[in-house]
Design an enzyme around this catalytic site. Structure first.
Site, mmCIF file in Angstrom:
data_model
loop_
_atom_site.group_PDB
_atom_site.id
_atom_site.type_symbol
_atom_site.label_atom_id
_atom_site.label_comp_id
_atom_site.label_asym_id
_atom_site.label_seq_id
_atom_site.Cartn_x
_atom_site.Cartn_y
_atom_site.Cartn_z
ATOM 1 N N ARG A 55 0.839 -1.202 0.000
ATOM 2 C CA ARG A 55 0.000 0.000 0.000
ATOM 3 C C ARG A 55 0.876 1.255 0.000
ATOM 4 O O ARG A 55 0.500 2.299 -0.535
ATOM 5 C CB ARG A 55 -0.952 0.024 1.207
ATOM 6 C CG ARG A 55 -1.770 1.318 1.285
ATOM 7 C CD ARG A 55 -2.965 1.236 2.223
ATOM 8 N NE ARG A 55 -2.627 0.814 3.566
ATOM 9 C CZ ARG A 55 -1.969 1.560 4.465
ATOM 10 N NH1 ARG A 55 -1.583 2.781 4.165
ATOM 11 N NH2 ARG A 55 -1.693 1.084 5.663
ATOM 12 N N TYR A 108 -14.844 15.898 -17.138
ATOM 13 C CA TYR A 108 -15.362 14.529 -17.117
ATOM 14 C C TYR A 108 -16.366 14.388 -15.956
ATOM 15 O O TYR A 108 -16.110 14.874 -14.847
ATOM 16 C CB TYR A 108 -14.172 13.584 -16.935
ATOM 17 C CG TYR A 108 -14.529 12.154 -16.725
ATOM 18 C CD1 TYR A 108 -14.905 11.352 -17.802
ATOM 19 C CD2 TYR A 108 -14.511 11.594 -15.453
ATOM 20 C CE1 TYR A 108 -15.239 10.021 -17.595
ATOM 21 C CE2 TYR A 108 -14.842 10.260 -15.245
ATOM 22 C CZ TYR A 108 -15.204 9.488 -16.315
ATOM 23 O OH TYR A 108 -15.532 8.178 -16.122
ATOM 24 N N ASP A 180 -5.842 17.407 -16.615
ATOM 25 C CA ASP A 180 -6.178 16.022 -16.938
ATOM 26 C C ASP A 180 -5.823 15.807 -18.405
ATOM 27 O O ASP A 180 -6.429 16.396 -19.299
ATOM 28 C CB ASP A 180 -7.674 15.796 -16.672
ATOM 29 C CG ASP A 180 -8.100 14.349 -16.902
ATOM 30 O OD1 ASP A 180 -7.479 13.668 -17.748
ATOM 31 O OD2 ASP A 180 -9.076 13.917 -16.251
ATOM 32 N N LYS A 205 -7.667 4.411 -19.724
ATOM 33 C CA LYS A 205 -7.898 4.787 -21.117
ATOM 34 C C LYS A 205 -6.634 4.514 -21.940
ATOM 35 O O LYS A 205 -6.204 3.380 -22.006
ATOM 36 C CB LYS A 205 -8.353 6.248 -21.188
ATOM 37 C CG LYS A 205 -9.419 6.627 -20.144
ATOM 38 C CD LYS A 205 -10.750 5.939 -20.364
ATOM 39 C CE LYS A 205 -11.709 6.075 -19.173
ATOM 40 N NZ LYS A 205 -11.885 7.393 -18.634
HETATM 41 C C1 LIG Z 1 -12.269 8.056 -17.422
HETATM 42 C C2 LIG Z 1 -11.797 9.418 -17.075
HETATM 43 C C3 LIG Z 1 -11.531 9.784 -15.748
HETATM 44 C C4 LIG Z 1 -11.772 8.849 -14.578
HETATM 45 O O1 LIG Z 1 -10.930 7.751 -14.627
HETATM 46 P P1 LIG Z 1 -11.276 6.342 -13.959
HETATM 47 O O2 LIG Z 1 -10.094 5.516 -14.310
HETATM 48 O O3 LIG Z 1 -12.565 5.874 -14.531
HETATM 49 O O4 LIG Z 1 -11.400 6.578 -12.487
HETATM 50 C C5 LIG Z 1 -11.050 11.063 -15.514
HETATM 51 N N1 LIG Z 1 -10.863 11.941 -16.512
HETATM 52 C C6 LIG Z 1 -11.113 11.628 -17.801
HETATM 53 C C7 LIG Z 1 -10.888 12.645 -18.856
HETATM 54 C C8 LIG Z 1 -11.593 10.360 -18.121
HETATM 55 O O5 LIG Z 1 -11.860 10.061 -19.399
#
Ligand SMILES: *Cc1c(COP(=O)(O)O)cnc(C)c1O
Length: 380
Positions: A55, A108, A180, A205
């Site tokens: 952890r 998002y 992001d 992603k």
């Molecule tokens: C999917 C996504 C998130 C969240 O990510 P998770 O892995 O589902 O927690 C945050 N920002 C963007 C732009 C995303 O596409």
């Protein structure tokens, strides 16, 4: 390293078990690590780079955090159990109770809820404004504002953020900037090099790329990553070794995947732009030099039946995520943006007819043919 993305994506970080020359990184599927004596144990606390408890740190999760940091040219990075937990750690590295965030109003959906429904309850307030209008961003800054937070390319309408201007505003007002970079990936844009303090990824992603893992990474300034790491450790938001290993395996082909997917997306977007069954094509054509990204969002024309279109897509599956190697579609109004108030949906232009396409690595001609066939089949 060489400075070439293709080389760095493969060779930036490799941790190997001592003495055993495994070509691939082993999976350190262990909750804890052993010590020979108390001096060795003390060494961990003196920061000698050994491991104590998964952890707190694990070679596989470190490999992921450091690999993405290297690709973003950031000082340090740390992996988390999801994109959202990476965002949580990044935000809490900067902001505490009683302080304020200015965030983009087209974040998002999950990130919006994290700020609005969770952090709000802990006394961290967020004002959401359109970042396309920097006067509104500046106008929302208060005395206790600490953080500006937006996305390099937004979901689902693919607005390309003017990062230079957002970062310049933050510097002028002594604020920290979190970007992001999930949709763009470091192949297309590197916000840290432009002056952002923290960069987050949903590694679920493109970083992972194979739709088989949920993971996140936050990279950036060393002092802020130390804070983010402490949040991940204390909140128990660490990534498992196997998930980290899978994500690192996916990451090796990021350059190949992203380049092919972006090229296919540009071709599909160009073709659909000329189709009278499509009312609007959202795609950042004009940002061509830096690459295009691999998401194309369309709004179907009024004489096309949306549900019949989805039903006619053959091998293109309906999936409420994006960025895998297969081409998939999603329906933002009824999934990712479902919880937004109807006025916000309308203001953002997310209607029933809007379809988000995550373009994969299939042959471009097959992708185009499948979408044209579905459009033909769905005419009312
Ligand atoms: C999917 C996504 C998130 C969240 O990510 P998770 O892995 O589902 O927690 C945050 N920002 C963007 C732009 C995303 O596409």
């Amino acid at each position: 390293m060489t400075g070439n993305f293709e080389t760095e994506v493969l060779h930036s970080i490799h941790k190997k078990a001592e003495g055993i020359k495994s070509k691939a990184t082993p999976i350190y599927q262990t909750s804890a690590f052993t010590f020979n004596d108390l001096d060795e144990l003390e060494g961990f606390y003196q920061g000698e780079g050994s491991y104590l408890y998964s952890r707190v740190g694990n070679p596989n999760t470190d490999e992921l955090g450091q690999s993405v940091a290297a690709l973003e040219h950031a000082e340090d990075g740390v992996a988390a159990s999801s994109g959202l937990s990476a965002i949580l750690a990044g935000v809490l590295a900067v902001v505490k109770n009683g302080e304020h965030i200015v965030a983009a109003d087209d974040l998002y959906g999950g990130s919006f809820h994290l700020l609005k429904s969770e952090l709000d309850r802990f006394g961290i307030e967020t004002t959401f404004v359109p970042f396309s209008d920097l006067k509104k961003v500046e106008g929302a800054i208060k005395d206790h504002t600490k953080l500006l937070y937006t996305e390099s390319i937004t979901n689902p309408l693919l607005r390309v953020e003017n990062l230079e201007d957002v970062i310049a505003l933050a510097k002028r007002r002594s604020l920290t900037v979190l970007i992001d970079n999930t949709f763009a990936t470091p192949l297309h844009v590197r916000p840290y090099l432009l002056g952002a303090d923290l960069v987050v990824h949903s590694a679920t992603k493109y970083i992972g790329g194979h739709s088989d893992v949920t993971a996140g990474v936050v990279v950036g300034r060393k002092d802020l990553i130390a804070e983010a790491r402490a949040r991940i450790v204390n909140l128990g938001a660490n990534l498992s070794p196997f998930e980290a290993w899978l994500t690192c395996r996916g990451l090796k082909t990021l350059a190949l995947r992203m380049r092919t997917q972006s090229e296919n997306a540009r071709m599909l977007a160009e073709r659909l732009r000329g189709n009278e069954k499509v009312a609007k094509v959202y795609y950042p054509f004009e940002k061509g030099e830096k690459g295009y990204g691999a998401i194309v969002t369309i709004e179907l024309a009024k004489h096309v039946d949306t549900n019949r279109f989805f039903k006619s897509l053959g091998w293109v599956k309906i999936v409420p995520t994006l960025a895998g190697v297969e081409t998939t579609v999603s329906h933002p109004l009824k999934t990712s943006h479902r919880a937004l108030p109807p006025e916000a949906q309308a203001e953002l232009g997310i209607t029933y007819e809007v379809v988000r396409i995550s373009v994969g690595i299939e042959h471009a001609a097959d992708i185009i043919e499948q979408f044209e066939a579905a459009l033909d089949a769905a005419v009312k």
